[in-house]
Design a protein around this motif. Structure first.
Motif, PDB file in Angstrom:
ATOM      1  N   GLY A 276     110.492  20.541  56.440  1.00  0.00           N
ATOM      2  CA  GLY A 276     111.134  19.354  55.913  1.00  0.00           C
ATOM      3  C   GLY A 276     110.317  18.083  56.002  1.00  0.00           C
ATOM      4  N   LYS A 277     109.041  18.176  56.406  1.00  0.00           N
ATOM      5  CA  LYS A 277     108.224  16.980  56.609  1.00  0.00           C
ATOM      6  C   LYS A 277     107.431  16.576  55.374  1.00  0.00           C
ATOM      7  CE  LYS A 277     107.615  17.866  61.564  1.00  0.00           C
ATOM      8  NZ  LYS A 277     106.630  18.127  62.646  1.00  0.00           N
ATOM      9  N   TYR A 278     107.255  17.491  54.437  1.00  0.00           N
ATOM     10  CA  TYR A 278     106.426  17.206  53.260  1.00  0.00           C
ATOM     11  C   TYR A 278     107.164  17.638  52.001  1.00  0.00           C
ATOM     12  CZ  TYR A 278     102.803  16.969  56.843  1.00  0.00           C
ATOM     13  OH  TYR A 278     102.072  16.649  57.959  1.00  0.00           O
ATOM     14  N   LEU A 279     106.758  17.025  50.901  1.00  0.00           N
ATOM     15  CA  LEU A 279     107.306  17.384  49.597  1.00  0.00           C
ATOM     16  C   LEU A 279     106.146  17.598  48.638  1.00  0.00           C
ATOM     17  CD1 LEU A 279     110.112  17.616  48.091  1.00  0.00           C
ATOM     18  CD2 LEU A 279     109.556  15.367  47.127  1.00  0.00           C
ATOM     19  N   VAL A 280     106.050  18.790  48.076  1.00  0.00           N
ATOM     20  CA  VAL A 280     105.050  19.084  47.043  1.00  0.00           C
ATOM     21  C   VAL A 280     105.736  18.972  45.688  1.00  0.00           C
ATOM     22  CG1 VAL A 280     103.515  20.846  46.091  1.00  0.00           C
ATOM     23  CG2 VAL A 280     103.711  20.568  48.570  1.00  0.00           C
TER      24      VAL A 280
END
Length: 470
Positions: A276-280
């Motif tokens: 849940g820390k990054y969004l691609v």
């Protein structure tokens, strides 16, 4: 009469028994004749030629016996695509056109303990782009039932009546069991932390279930598509735009029903990381064709994940969060002088290393193809060690699956992989796929990898010349 010392009384047909015993009589006569025809002292079976030995091969024929070709999961004559899978890999939600337009179906896969498929979202308007809530109690999707452009909706599986109660309970049980297991790279920890996360998910679901079974989230002013649920269940990411404007990624806070843009330079096809820390997401900000970008959600920092001339989209994280699968239009397959969405995409993979991507000297990893050339492959989704995707062979579109680790077995060197490629000479698409993987994943200075680079170029050139034009 007398035959070989055996006396057999001759009978006329009139003396033969009548009725049901007549058939048995003639069978006994035929058997007696066969036995009498054998020379004295020779058994009947001794006159038959010996059976040839069975050549079943060995249990392990080497690496080629461990090649795992794509397996088809749907086979309806209509189009079936856009798979999304439960964490245990047992329940598949996908889009099907079997009833004349796009509807969302659920299917139990082999090994799940159940069978059958059921329409969950069955409306005369198109419903598409399904995505599970982490606990399985909701499905976010895009519908044109109230807006021809498409709006974001949520379906409550528990309060809805689209599927039988036993089916609904089986689905929710599978999601519930998955939430109690520790999972590498995801936001659910062990013990108290895991219980707190699950309880929070339950509260969010209960909040949504107080509404109608189908809840409209966004208004008619924007066009929405491609939703993706965050691992903690608090947020739905999706692409949205006003008419005539570029798409951007938006974030919906489920607890407040409050949406706001997350990107301003353009973005679509969002995929949150397992923790849940990054969004691609896909973006044309740094690449006019469309590459993949990564956003660090804690501070909004962004960087590129892929680049170059290919068109990239539809990212999805692997089960362990260390790899991103995506669709790539890499080659001008219709030979019209340009790469665009009329060419044939493949599913690719790239390593996800945020510590390198957001370092002082970031560098891009080299992607590698994971599905064969020649089809139209989109919508990757990973769960329980398998990669699901839709594939169009020019006649039909269906959902397929391969191991997340890939079609080919893991071998120690490029030389061994080249030897396996030679064994695949009769399957040019698979051979080309393996050669391109060698080029992408082995050091360029390796002599065997250099040989693979040349062989791949020659084979692709030959394959494109032989393939019928789109």
């Amino acid at each position: 009469m007398v035959e070989e010392g055996v006396v057999v009384r001759s009978l006329t047909l009139s003396e033969a028994p009548q009725g049901p015993s007549r058939r048995a009589f003639f069978l006994l006569c035929a058997l007696a004749g066969t036995l009498l025809a054998c020379p004295k002292g020779i058994q009947l079976e001794e006159r038959l030629p010996p059976a040839p030995p069975l050549d079943r091969g060995t249990v392990d024929d080497g690496p080629i016996s461990r090649v795992r070709r794509p397996s088809r999961l749907t086979a309806d004559p209509s189009q079936e695509y856009d798979p999304i899978v439960s964490p245990d890999g047992g329940v598949l939600a996908y889009v099907s056109h079997r009833r004349g337009n796009a509807d969302v179906f659920i299917r139990f896969l082999p090994g799940s303990g159940r069978v059958g498929e059921y329409p969950v979202l069955d409306h005369y308007a198109a419903d598409s782009d399904p995505t599970w809530a982490p606990n399985g109690r909701q499905i976010a999707f895009i519908s044109r039932r109230d807006d021809p452009k498409g709006d974001l909706y949520v379906y409550n599986l528990r309060s809805g009546d689209a599927v039988p109660d036993a089916v609904r309970d089986a689905i929710l049980t599978k999601f519930g069991e998955a939430l109690t297991l520790p999972r590498t790279g995801e936001s659910f920890g062990d013990g108290a932390q895991a219980r707190a996360e699950v309880e929070q998910l339950e509260r969010i679901s209960e909040f949504l279930e107080k509404r109608d079974p189908v809840v409209r989230i966004s208004g008619a002013d924007r066009e929405d598509r491609g939703p993706a649920w965050s691992p903690d269940g608090k947020t739905i990411y999706y692409a949205s735009r006003l008419p005539g404007q570029p798409e951007n990624v938006w974030a919906l806070d489920i607890r407040k029903f409050d949406s706001k843009p997350l990107t301003t330079e353009g973005g679509f096809d969002p995929a949150p990381s397992r923790d849940g820390k990054y969004l691609v997401y896909a973006s044309r900000a740094n690449d006019e064709n469309g590459g993949l970008r990564v956003r660090r959600l804690s501070d909004g920092g962004t960087t590129s994940l892929t680049g170059g001339s290919p068109i990239d989209g539809f990212p999805a994280f692997s089960s362990d969060g260390t790899t991103v699968f995506f669709s790539r239009y890499a080659y001008d397959t219709n030979e019209d002088g340009k790469i665009d969405v009329n060419d044939r995409p493949q599913i690719y993979a790239v390593a996800f290393r945020p510590e390198i991507l957001f370092s002082a000297k970031p560098s891009l990893s080299t992607p590698w193809p994971v599905t064969p050339v020649g089809r139209y492959d989109l919508f990757p989704a990973a769960a329980a060690g398998r990669l699901f995707y839709s594939s169009d062979d020019g006649v039909n579109t269906d959902v397929f699956a391969i191991p997340e680790s890939g079609i080919f077995p893991e071998l120690a060197s490029a030389a061994e992989e080249l030897a396996l490629a030679d064994q695949l000479a009769g399957e040019p698409e698979l051979r080309l796929l393996l050669l391109e993987q060698i080029v992408a994943r082995r050091p360029g200075e390796d002599a065997a990898a250099q040989d693979a680079r040349l062989a791949a170029a020659r084979l692709r050139s030959y394959h494109e010349k032989q393939r019928p034009q789109d």
